[in-house]
Design a protein around this motif. Structure first.
Motif, PDB file in Angstrom:
ATOM      1  N   ILE A 145     -18.398  11.259   1.540  1.00  0.00           N
ATOM      2  CA  ILE A 145     -18.221   9.650   2.402  1.00  0.00           C
ATOM      3  C   ILE A 145     -17.223   9.679   3.437  1.00  0.00           C
ATOM      4  O   ILE A 145     -16.488  10.526   3.571  1.00  0.00           O
ATOM      5  N   SER A 146     -17.378   8.579   4.227  1.00  0.00           N
ATOM      6  CA  SER A 146     -16.233   8.725   5.403  1.00  0.00           C
ATOM      7  C   SER A 146     -15.049   7.875   5.033  1.00  0.00           C
ATOM      8  O   SER A 146     -15.276   7.101   3.878  1.00  0.00           O
ATOM      9  N   SER A 147     -13.958   8.358   5.581  1.00  0.00           N
ATOM     10  CA  SER A 147     -12.598   7.669   4.891  1.00  0.00           C
ATOM     11  C   SER A 147     -13.057   5.961   5.454  1.00  0.00           C
ATOM     12  O   SER A 147     -12.244   5.209   4.804  1.00  0.00           O
ATOM     13  N   ASP A 148     -13.623   5.633   6.252  1.00  0.00           N
ATOM     14  CA  ASP A 148     -13.559   4.229   6.622  1.00  0.00           C
ATOM     15  C   ASP A 148     -14.175   3.441   5.470  1.00  0.00           C
ATOM     16  O   ASP A 148     -13.807   2.352   5.244  1.00  0.00           O
ATOM     17  N   ASP A 149     -15.297   4.053   4.818  1.00  0.00           N
ATOM     18  CA  ASP A 149     -16.207   3.570   3.700  1.00  0.00           C
ATOM     19  C   ASP A 149     -15.222   3.431   2.531  1.00  0.00           C
ATOM     20  O   ASP A 149     -15.344   2.654   1.865  1.00  0.00           O
ATOM     21  N   VAL A 150     -14.330   4.626   2.214  1.00  0.00           N
ATOM     22  CA  VAL A 150     -13.504   4.559   1.226  1.00  0.00           C
ATOM     23  C   VAL A 150     -12.561   3.552   1.533  1.00  0.00           C
ATOM     24  O   VAL A 150     -12.268   2.531   0.372  1.00  0.00           O
ATOM     25  N   ALA A 151     -11.852   3.187   2.499  1.00  0.00           N
ATOM     26  CA  ALA A 151     -10.826   2.200   2.742  1.00  0.00           C
ATOM     27  C   ALA A 151     -11.448   0.816   2.414  1.00  0.00           C
ATOM     28  O   ALA A 151     -10.737   0.023   2.104  1.00  0.00           O
ATOM     29  N   SER A 183      -3.657   3.714   6.048  1.00  0.00           N
ATOM     30  CA  SER A 183      -3.417   2.869   7.286  1.00  0.00           C
ATOM     31  C   SER A 183      -4.534   2.213   7.455  1.00  0.00           C
ATOM     32  O   SER A 183      -4.583   1.131   8.188  1.00  0.00           O
ATOM     33  N   LYS A 184      -5.691   2.758   7.067  1.00  0.00           N
ATOM     34  CA  LYS A 184      -6.954   1.962   7.499  1.00  0.00           C
ATOM     35  C   LYS A 184      -6.994   0.699   6.248  1.00  0.00           C
ATOM     36  O   LYS A 184      -7.622  -0.357   6.740  1.00  0.00           O
ATOM     37  N   VAL A 185      -6.639   0.986   5.189  1.00  0.00           N
ATOM     38  CA  VAL A 185      -6.512  -0.147   4.275  1.00  0.00           C
ATOM     39  C   VAL A 185      -5.713  -1.285   4.728  1.00  0.00           C
ATOM     40  O   VAL A 185      -6.092  -2.453   4.637  1.00  0.00           O
ATOM     41  N   VAL A 186      -4.321  -1.005   5.152  1.00  0.00           N
ATOM     42  CA  VAL A 186      -3.455  -1.944   5.715  1.00  0.00           C
ATOM     43  C   VAL A 186      -4.167  -2.896   6.725  1.00  0.00           C
ATOM     44  O   VAL A 186      -4.015  -4.054   6.881  1.00  0.00           O
ATOM     45  N   GLY A 187      -4.804  -2.059   7.611  1.00  0.00           N
ATOM     46  CA  GLY A 187      -5.455  -2.499   8.749  1.00  0.00           C
ATOM     47  C   GLY A 187      -6.393  -3.778   8.395  1.00  0.00           C
ATOM     48  O   GLY A 187      -6.618  -4.534   9.005  1.00  0.00           O
ATOM     49  N   ARG A 188      -7.486  -3.220   7.613  1.00  0.00           N
ATOM     50  CA  ARG A 188      -8.336  -4.110   6.914  1.00  0.00           C
ATOM     51  C   ARG A 188      -7.920  -5.261   6.379  1.00  0.00           C
ATOM     52  O   ARG A 188      -8.296  -6.527   6.491  1.00  0.00           O
ATOM     53  N   LEU A 189      -6.875  -5.119   5.228  1.00  0.00           N
ATOM     54  CA  LEU A 189      -6.272  -6.328   4.615  1.00  0.00           C
ATOM     55  C   LEU A 189      -5.586  -7.233   5.599  1.00  0.00           C
ATOM     56  O   LEU A 189      -5.775  -8.527   5.690  1.00  0.00           O
ATOM     57  N   GLY A 190      -4.997  -6.735   6.551  1.00  0.00           N
ATOM     58  CA  GLY A 190      -4.313  -7.773   7.744  1.00  0.00           C
ATOM     59  C   GLY A 190      -5.328  -8.350   8.543  1.00  0.00           C
ATOM     60  O   GLY A 190      -4.997  -9.462   9.038  1.00  0.00           O
ATOM     61  N   ALA A 191      -6.415  -7.767   8.773  1.00  0.00           N
ATOM     62  CA  ALA A 191      -7.326  -8.433   9.592  1.00  0.00           C
ATOM     63  C   ALA A 191      -8.072  -9.554   8.963  1.00  0.00           C
ATOM     64  O   ALA A 191      -8.562 -10.541   9.473  1.00  0.00           O
ATOM     65  N   HIS A 192      -8.257  -9.568   7.456  1.00  0.00           N
ATOM     66  CA  HIS A 192      -8.526 -10.599   6.454  1.00  0.00           C
ATOM     67  C   HIS A 192      -7.331 -11.527   6.200  1.00  0.00           C
ATOM     68  O   HIS A 192      -7.462 -12.507   5.239  1.00  0.00           O
ATOM     69  N   GLY A 193      -6.264 -11.530   6.894  1.00  0.00           N
ATOM     70  CA  GLY A 193      -5.203 -12.710   6.520  1.00  0.00           C
ATOM     71  C   GLY A 193      -4.339 -12.196   5.605  1.00  0.00           C
ATOM     72  O   GLY A 193      -3.379 -13.324   5.167  1.00  0.00           O
ATOM     73  N   HIS A 194      -4.539 -11.002   4.938  1.00  0.00           N
ATOM     74  CA  HIS A 194      -3.272 -10.854   3.844  1.00  0.00           C
ATOM     75  C   HIS A 194      -2.257 -10.068   4.314  1.00  0.00           C
ATOM     76  O   HIS A 194      -2.081  -9.401   5.683  1.00  0.00           O
ATOM     77  N   GLU A 195      -0.943 -10.226   3.788  1.00  0.00           N
ATOM     78  CA  GLU A 195       0.495  -9.708   4.066  1.00  0.00           C
ATOM     79  C   GLU A 195       0.234  -8.234   3.587  1.00  0.00           C
ATOM     80  O   GLU A 195       0.693  -7.969   2.312  1.00  0.00           O
ATOM     81  N   ALA A 196      -0.056  -7.316   4.390  1.00  0.00           N
ATOM     82  CA  ALA A 196      -0.450  -5.886   3.993  1.00  0.00           C
ATOM     83  C   ALA A 196       0.814  -5.252   4.424  1.00  0.00           C
ATOM     84  O   ALA A 196       0.916  -5.006   5.532  1.00  0.00           O
ATOM     85  N   VAL A 197       1.653  -4.477   3.591  1.00  0.00           N
ATOM     86  CA  VAL A 197       2.825  -3.642   3.884  1.00  0.00           C
ATOM     87  C   VAL A 197       2.513  -2.123   3.571  1.00  0.00           C
ATOM     88  O   VAL A 197       2.032  -1.732   2.274  1.00  0.00           O
ATOM     89  N   VAL A 211       0.865  -1.324   0.025  1.00  0.00           N
ATOM     90  CA  VAL A 211       0.106   0.116  -0.021  1.00  0.00           C
ATOM     91  C   VAL A 211       0.820   1.321  -0.021  1.00  0.00           C
ATOM     92  O   VAL A 211       1.612   1.499   1.169  1.00  0.00           O
ATOM     93  N   ILE A 212       0.885   1.911  -1.045  1.00  0.00           N
ATOM     94  CA  ILE A 212       1.685   3.203  -1.409  1.00  0.00           C
ATOM     95  C   ILE A 212       0.826   4.408  -0.614  1.00  0.00           C
ATOM     96  O   ILE A 212      -0.297   4.373  -1.098  1.00  0.00           O
ATOM     97  N   GLY A 213       1.439   4.979   0.317  1.00  0.00           N
ATOM     98  CA  GLY A 213       0.750   5.849   0.953  1.00  0.00           C
ATOM     99  C   GLY A 213       0.192   5.269   2.472  1.00  0.00           C
ATOM    100  O   GLY A 213      -0.769   5.721   2.519  1.00  0.00           O
ATOM    101  N   GLY A 214       0.709   4.057   2.525  1.00  0.00           N
ATOM    102  CA  GLY A 214      -0.045   3.213   3.489  1.00  0.00           C
ATOM    103  C   GLY A 214       0.031   3.754   5.067  1.00  0.00           C
ATOM    104  O   GLY A 214      -0.451   2.963   5.933  1.00  0.00           O
ATOM    105  N   THR A 215       0.688   4.916   5.300  1.00  0.00           N
ATOM    106  CA  THR A 215       0.825   5.455   6.687  1.00  0.00           C
ATOM    107  C   THR A 215      -0.229   6.511   7.100  1.00  0.00           C
ATOM    108  O   THR A 215      -0.393   6.996   7.852  1.00  0.00           O
ATOM    109  N   GLY A 216      -1.005   6.926   5.887  1.00  0.00           N
ATOM    110  CA  GLY A 216      -1.655   8.090   5.865  1.00  0.00           C
ATOM    111  C   GLY A 216      -3.062   7.768   6.178  1.00  0.00           C
ATOM    112  O   GLY A 216      -3.234   6.700   6.551  1.00  0.00           O
TER     113      GLY A 216
END
Length: 248
Positions: free
Chosen positions: A160-166, A14-28, A5-10
């Protein structure tokens, strides 16, 4: 599956990384503060090794016309070249509903160039067009402020909320490439000037919002439906009143 995830700390990243990690993916999370710089190419080859998907939710630090164009052109070119060399199978990018209709704006011209580079790259892709985030309402107000007055056009917007975008970006990243655009928007449409009045009132911001049909949006003239998605857009679940209540 490894997803970079490029821009993965923004905000979105950061929300995308968290969601993918919670679903068992290796999100970097890849960003300058993690040693990955798409403008210089630093760290790109290393972080993309073994990646199946790249998600680009990065944004320019400057919205000045020349700077933002240079950012998206250079960053996207370097990233797509590195993805080709690494054998990445799916490129996902976050862009904005109405980009093609907002070409008077330097920012949206740069986003259009980014999208064109992606389409021409030969890498299977999905572009997620989102409406403006609830979190950016203050930024919209600031950009339209002169003194204590905020001038905004009475046009429709469906924020839209950022959570829904993520969530939408996350779904796209683990799905099949659409080689096109998917739109996502909030559940309710508002008039832009009324939306910002609500947002400022909720923050006890004393600025006055003036309805001005000639007011521009990041430099672009607006029509009634410029900022609205098409009829096939996916809608998020978070309503503005609920989001505002959570901010207090």
């Amino acid at each position: 599956m490894k997803v970079v995830v490029i821009g993965g700390t923004g905000l979105i990243g950061s929300k995308v990384v968290g969601r993918l990690g919670a679903h068992g993916h290796e999100a970097v999370a890849a960003a300058p503060n993690t040693g990955v710089n798409t403008l210089t190419g630093e760290g790109l080859a290393e972080v993309l090794e073994g990646a199946s998907v790249v998600v680009d939710v990065s944004n320019s630090p400057s919205f000045e016309d020349e700077a933002v164009m240079a950012f998206f052109r250079t960053s996207t070119t370097n990233l797509l070249k590195a993805e080709t060399e690494a054998g990445v199978k799916h490129h996902v990018a976050l862009s904005v509903v109405g980009t093609e209709r907002l070409q008077e704006s330097g920012y949206f011209r740069a986003k259009q160039v980014q999208e064109e580079l992606i389409k021409e790259s030969g890498i299977p892709y999905s572009i997620v067009h989102a409406t403006q985030f609830f979190e950016f309402m203050k930024g919209i107000a600031d950009a339209a402020t002169e003194g204590d007055t905020v001038r905004l056009a009475p046009v429709k917007i469906q924020p839209i909320s950022s959570d829904d975008v993520a969530a939408a970006v996350g779904r796209a990243s683990v799905g099949t490439p659409v080689n096109g655009v998917v739109e996502v928007a909030g559940p309710e449409a508002y008039q832009l000037d009324e939306l910002i009045r609500k947002a400022l009132a909720a923050k006890n911001d004393p600025r006055t919002v003036v309805t001005d049909p000639t007011a521009r949006y990041w430099g672009a003239e607006l029509q009634e439906n410029t900022l609205l998605p098409g009829p096939d857009a996916h809608t998020g679940e978070t309503r503005l009143p609920d989001w505002l209540a959570q901010q207090k």
